[in-house]
Design an enzyme around this catalytic site. Structure first.
Site, PDB file in Angstrom:
ATOM      1  CG  ASP A 110      -2.385   0.761   1.007  1.00  0.00           C
ATOM      2  OD1 ASP A 110      -2.188   2.029   0.845  1.00  0.00           O
ATOM      3  OD2 ASP A 110      -3.319   0.104   0.918  1.00  0.00           O
ATOM      4  CG  HIS A 135      -5.279   3.944   0.683  1.00  0.00           C
ATOM      5  ND1 HIS A 135      -4.910   2.635   0.402  1.00  0.00           N
ATOM      6  CD2 HIS A 135      -6.412   3.905   0.386  1.00  0.00           C
ATOM      7  CE1 HIS A 135      -5.615   2.032   0.042  1.00  0.00           C
ATOM      8  NE2 HIS A 135      -6.914   2.773  -0.143  1.00  0.00           N
ATOM      9  CB  SER A 190      -9.198   0.563  -0.222  1.00  0.00           C
ATOM     10  OG  SER A 190      -8.561   0.719  -1.707  1.00  0.00           O
TER      11      SER A 190
END
Length: 796
Positions: free
Chosen positions: A161, A234, A570
């Protein structure tokens, strides 16, 4: 059908002769066009591993020498030196390297002996206080998945990520035992990330930026960290969903208060940073897969999406196969392209593809119009709010100055302050981020924003952290508000409104819903494999967040929060990654396919009102193309009774039956396939998958039929008898042979055959129809459910 011959190993002498002859001919007969005038792009070059001449000490030496020899044949004295630079070498998930190459050099490489494929790089993009409880993972239970797995202790989840913010309490190592002795990974230091950033929880951290910089030049280290540290948020968010520790109190700006926890609170984490400001580059993603396999992770979580291409051109599919072949469970996000069909990504059958659902919690922020109507909305905002008892001027951005289109979307610089100052502004969804629209309104002097979905977005709402009082409303509500504004402009009563926030609301019904944005099937590459596989919580998920990133994600947002609320597949993907770690801890002998099977065959399709889950975008009943086999049910997945298991050679047979060439299959699997036996034995739908899907081409036929061969392994009671129950798709006839499976021991495998027949239906040329049913095996204790999907297709 083309069948390529397997490559044979060749000696250093033959390679050297080839290279020297190639250079000589290139210089004396037809000079190569390798000058800087040719556009250079990054490619992933797969080679036959045993083709390396013995004179080279490592494969990298061989790659460097080969590229240097080829590129030195350039007729241009100023040829770009980057042509010869190897970006990454790969040893585990594939054999080869990535490099920035010109088209002419690509053509020459493709013809070199020992080169299997040259794949152009793609750029990918990034696709909880409540979710553990919503999923039934309660620490107070004396038995169940958390207790039986010891909360995932000693399992390692690799998160590919944007990196990680290691100081978050979600990653503390309090009361954890020593790092598992199997671990071979590293904590790579870098900018603002000393090696001491790792601990017994975060046991590994690496970053890969070679592919990113090969395309974009050296990164700007004032806006990004050249290290595993997360400058986006994220990666920190997804990592804590998968394996965050228990943290109390947790909230975002006062919303979603409670105890935050990941799915596998004691599992160890390894962060692999591959995503940067410009995206996530295939060559870097493959390097992360390669490192994760070498490091000995147990689960790989990848919340990154992209376009669907054949598997031999898909770097994620290739990397995931290598990981699965090493016994690693790989879960990936289905993508956020919903609610339209054919939008699902990461569809390879060896990947567990995860769509997104809602929970029984939301953050209502309603719009009260001047005509007295109340319109439901959703938002997260903490700051000076609007007076709920006062009405403010209301305007639609698309009707107030500007070019209409850009202003309707509230794009940067599109709003005229003299039209919006002191008003609540309605902005259409699209192009720029939802939070960015609020910032544009605020800069222009607006005091609030109503974000209206477009027709394609439907009625699905996402709670964003805004920088001014704001709320999101569905497409129908947006139309209603715009009509109110338009009609008011023609009267003497100007349009007015206010926004009323109602905080956090729990116990919603119905729940779960299939999130509007969640990508849908059918599978664009292999329609015989139902995708997504499952859905998991992905709407309005609270999880850890970095210090240096505001909750809106906007550079101008200087607020700090330890947790943030985000939505997307996600967020759904790491839920399944964490659950897979728990299942692996409870059942160390299970393969990645067995773990996926347990999650799929125990998933549920009914909401908390007892009805089939609804599609958030329309409010209508959802289908298998939306949710796959259903919503994950971890407490049942720990004891599924039967599992559909698979090996790497089963996947090779699947690729053979998909009409991939031997060379294509070798590019994916690193194995030389003999497809003659596979093609004689069955068809593409005969992969031992926990779902059964068939596509019938009608071609004027009145009746069509097919069969599925499946094998189930007993992981329940030693002596057990399962009886088949069939709910056939509408208009189809389904028979199962045998109808009873009698097991005498744990680990025993039994085969059965499912035959599906269906009459032709009336369809327009080029159109399709889909119906679904179920095959259920029951022994009085376990219920093992597989969807049966029949698609009728009328050719043009």
């Amino acid at each position: 059908m083309e069948i390529s011959r397997p490559f044979k190993p060749f000696s250093f002498l033959s390679l050297s002769l080839y290279l020297y002859l190639f250079i000589f001919i290139s210089k004396t007969v037809v000079p190569l066009s390798l000058s800087t005038s040719e556009e250079q792009n990054t490619y992933i070059v797969q080679v036959q591993h045993d083709a390396k001449p013995s004179i080279f000490p490592t494969h990298k030496h061989w790659y460097d020498a080969s590229l240097k020899s080829l590129s030195s044949s350039s007729s241009s004295s100023d040829a770009d030196d980057s042509i010869t630079r190897v970006i990454h070498t790969y040893e585990n998930v594939l054999h080869g390297f990535s490099a920035k190459l010109s088209p002419s050099l690509v053509r020459k490489l493709e013809n070199l002996p020992g080169v299997i494929s040259v794949i152009p790089e793609q750029v990918r993009h990034l696709d909880t206080t409540r979710s553990p409880e919503f999923l039934g993972l309660k620490t107070s239970d004396n038995a169940g998945l958390l207790k039986e797995s010891d909360f995932g202790s000693d399992l390692v989840i690799g998160v590919i990520d944007t990196g990680i913010w290691p100081e978050r309490q979600s990653f503390n190592d309090r009361d954890l035992g020593p790092i598992p002795p199997k671990w071979k990974g590293q904590c790579v230091s870098g900018y603002h990330f000393p090696a001491t950033s790792c601990n017994r929880k975060l046991i590994g951290a690496r970053f890969f930026c070679g592919g990113y910089e090969a395309t974009n030049g050296k990164m700007n280290e004032t806006t990004e960290y050249r290290s595993p540290r997360d400058s986006d948020g994220h990666g920190t968010h997804t990592a804590s969903i998968a394996a965050g520790r228990y943290v109390f109190p947790a909230s975002t700006l006062g919303y979603a208060r409670g105890v935050a926890a990941g799915m596998a609170p004691k599992a160890r984490l390894a962060a692999y940073k591959v995503c940067w400001n410009a995206g996530c580059y295939d060559s870097d993603i493959l390097a992360a897969f390669d490192a994760a396999v070498s490091d000995r992770v147990d689960v790989i979580s990848l919340s990154v999406g992209g376009v669907v291409v054949p598997y031999y051109l898909d770097a994620i599919a290739i990397g995931a196969f290598g990981a699965t072949d090493a016994g690693i469970f790989v879960s990936a996000s289905a993508g956020n392209g919903g609610p339209g069909g054919l939008t699902v990504t990461n569809v390879a059958p060896w990947v567990t593809t995860v769509g997104a659902g809602s929970m029984d919690r939301d953050f209502p922020a309603d719009v009260k119009l001047g005509n007295g109507k109340i319109i439901a909305g959703e938002s997260v905002y903490s700051g000076p709010g609007l007076d709920p008892k006062r009405l403010y001027p209301l305007t639609y951005a698309g009707s107030e100055g500007g070019d209409g289109y850009s202003s309707s979307l509230c794009l940067e610089g599109s709003l005229d302050p003299k039209f919006v100052k002191g008003k609540i502004v309605v902005c259409d969804r699209g192009i720029n981020s939802r939070a960015a629209k609020g910032e544009v309104v605020k800069k222009a002097g607006g005091i609030g924003m109503i974000l209206a979905n477009g027709v394609f977005d439907g009625e699905g709402l996402v709670a964003d952290c805004h920088v001014l009082p704001a709320t999101a409303v569905g497409a129908a509500s947006g139309d209603l508000i715009r009509r109110y504004i338009s009609s008011s402009s023609k009267s003497k009563n100007p349009a007015t409104a206010t926004i009323v926030s109602r905080g956090t609301r729990l116990g919603l019904k119905p729940a779960p819903l299939v999130a509007s944005f969640s990508a849908r099937g059918p599978n664009p590459e292999s329609p015989e494999i139902l995708k997504p596989d499952v859905i998991a919580p992905g709407l309005n998920i609270l999880a850890a967040w970095p210090d240096k990133v505001g909750p809106s994600g906007l550079p101008s947002d200087k607020r700090k929060t330890e947790f943030n609320i985000l939505s997307g597949t996600s967020m759904a993907c790491p839920h399944v990654s964490g659950l897979a770690a728990l299942l692996k801890a409870a059942h160390p002998e299970w393969s990645p396919a067995a773990i996926r099977s347990a999650l799929m065959t125990t998933a549920y399709v009914r909401d908390n009102l007892g009805k089939t889950m609804l599609d958030e975008s329309t409010g209508n009943t959802s289908t298998v193309m939306d949710f796959g086999t259903g919503h994950v049910h971890p407490q049942k997945a720990i004891a599924p009774g039967l599992v559909y298991d698979l090996t790497s050679y089963d996947y090779i047979d699947f690729l053979c039956n998909s009409n991939y060439t031997v060379k294509n299959i070798q590019a994916i699997t690193r194995k030389k396939a003999d497809c003659s036996g596979a093609r004689q034995a069955g068809h593409v739908g005969n992969l031992n998958y926990p779902s059964l899907s068939v596509v019938f081409q009608q071609y004027g036929k009145q009746k069509m039929s097919t069969h599925f061969i499946r094998a189930v392994t007993n992981v329940g009671d030693a002596k057990s008898v399962y009886v088949a129950k069939v709910i056939p798709p509408e208009g189809a006839t389904v028979t199962v042979q045998p109808e009873k499976l009698v097991f005498r021991r744990v680990g025993q495998k039994l085969n059965f055959l499912v035959r599906v027949q269906k009459r032709a239906v009336k369809l327009a040329p080029g159109s399709t129809s889909m119906t679904s049913g179920s095959l259920i095996w029951e022994d009085g204790k376990h219920t093992v459910t597989s969807p049966i999907v029949v698609t009728m297709q009328q050719p043009l």
